[in-house]
Design an enzyme around this catalytic site. Sequence first.
Site, short mmCIF file in Angstrom:
data_model
loop_
_atom_site.label_atom_id
_atom_site.label_comp_id
_atom_site.label_asym_id
_atom_site.label_seq_id
_atom_site.Cartn_x
_atom_site.Cartn_y
_atom_site.Cartn_z
N HIS A 74 0.84 -1.20 0.00
CA HIS A 74 0.00 0.00 0.00
C HIS A 74 0.87 1.25 0.00
CE1 HIS A 74 0.64 0.90 4.37
NE2 HIS A 74 0.78 -0.41 4.46
N ASP A 76 -0.71 4.27 0.80
CA ASP A 76 -1.29 5.20 1.75
C ASP A 76 -0.53 5.12 3.07
OD1 ASP A 76 -2.50 2.60 2.11
OD2 ASP A 76 -3.98 3.53 3.44
N GLU A 141 -5.07 0.66 2.91
CA GLU A 141 -4.68 -0.30 3.96
C GLU A 141 -4.72 0.35 5.33
OE1 GLU A 141 -2.32 -2.89 6.59
OE2 GLU A 141 -2.00 -0.77 6.15
N GLU A 142 -4.32 1.62 5.42
CA GLU A 142 -4.33 2.32 6.70
C GLU A 142 -5.70 2.88 7.04
OE1 GLU A 142 -1.94 1.95 8.53
OE2 GLU A 142 -0.03 1.98 7.48
N GLU A 170 5.10 -5.73 3.95
CA GLU A 170 4.96 -5.01 5.22
C GLU A 170 6.24 -5.16 6.05
OE1 GLU A 170 2.73 -3.08 6.36
OE2 GLU A 170 0.80 -3.53 5.44
N HIS A 368 4.76 4.50 11.95
CA HIS A 368 3.71 5.33 12.55
C HIS A 368 4.26 6.33 13.56
CE1 HIS A 368 0.05 2.54 11.51
NE2 HIS A 368 0.96 2.53 10.55
#
Length: 397
Positions: A74, A76, A141-142, A170, A368
């Site tokens: 992903h 995003d 995805e997020e 990931e 994150h």
Amino acid sequence: MSMPTDPVANLAALIRCPSVTPAEGGALTALEAMVRPLGFSVERPVFSEPGTPDVENLYARLSGNGPHLMFAGHTDVVPVGDEAAWTHKPFGAEIAGGFLYGRGAVDMKGGIACFVAAVARHIQKSGPPAGSVSLLITGDEEGPAINGTTRLLDWAAAKGETWDAALVGEPTNPDALGDMIKIGRRGSISGTITVHGRQGHVAYPHLADNPVRGAVMAAEALMHPAFDDGSADFQPTNLEVTSIDVGNPASNVIPARATLTFNVRFNDLWTVETIQAEIHNRLDRAVARRRLRPGRDAPAAYDIDWGVRPSHVFLTRDDRLIGTLGSSIEAVTGRRPGLSTSGGTSDARFIKDFCPVVEFGLVGQTMHMVDERVALADLETLTAIYERFLADWFAGS
């Protein structure tokens, strides 16, 4: 036209695109510009669902005669938070001290950048792979994960696409590249319990019915005793109460209702249906005891609303896929990775319905976080692992 063989340059281009979920932010456009010179065909379907944002996705395919390998991920990213707290601009892709800084550096634009570089290097050295390679990249995805990978898989399958194996990029490694391959994931289900009472004055409790009493009993029953001790392949099942709320600003008023929100991460000793049944049984037994409700003739009344789209537990058992990736990692790093089912959910939970899937990417320590970053050396190492895996998996086919 230049080949995208440099993972650092690839990642910098992606980070400079502010693709905070669900915005495309230019990231898919940048990715398309990288893969078209390699011979990939590219489609970018947009999916919609009432009540959710539209999401643009990307499906790219390099077609060949032979098996079909999917790389999924992903573009995003999560919001940056307090931008003033960053020491480097979150979308600046700045390099300092051997690290590339930026939102999405490890989760997971870095994995995409390395895989594209690996394919480019393979083509440059040996020509196209002995089969087909596809990129299945979402912008959701997020976010709620409604208009992303699951819709993209169905869309591609309806066009006749089939896959023999999938690799999700990931960030799977806790400390160093080569630590861990994810070969499965626990299931996940959320719910909200509403305990019903009767509002009244705290000085006259006999005229009211305090739902907090029932909520306390419910919370205790949800978290104790342990659901299990784990299984051969999975950690113990765990339930966490994440919110208890009565929405009551007054200290002298008994509220009319109390809500509890919880999430369960369950292993392969359970299914969605059996874990739901166990939770219902625990709640029924707890409220029937009336331990915190002296003088009440009836148990506390409650409702439970289950979250939409629970995630099912799964375990990949494809020895060739797992073995080839493990050998590729060991050949490059000298480390034999452990096989794990730990952590949260990922889009692998959707892909597993179409083909065997494993996950391997960068070290996830800063994902994150403020100042998310990746070591430049790790980008080069992951590219070398992916390149080796591409060659070995197709050769083994």
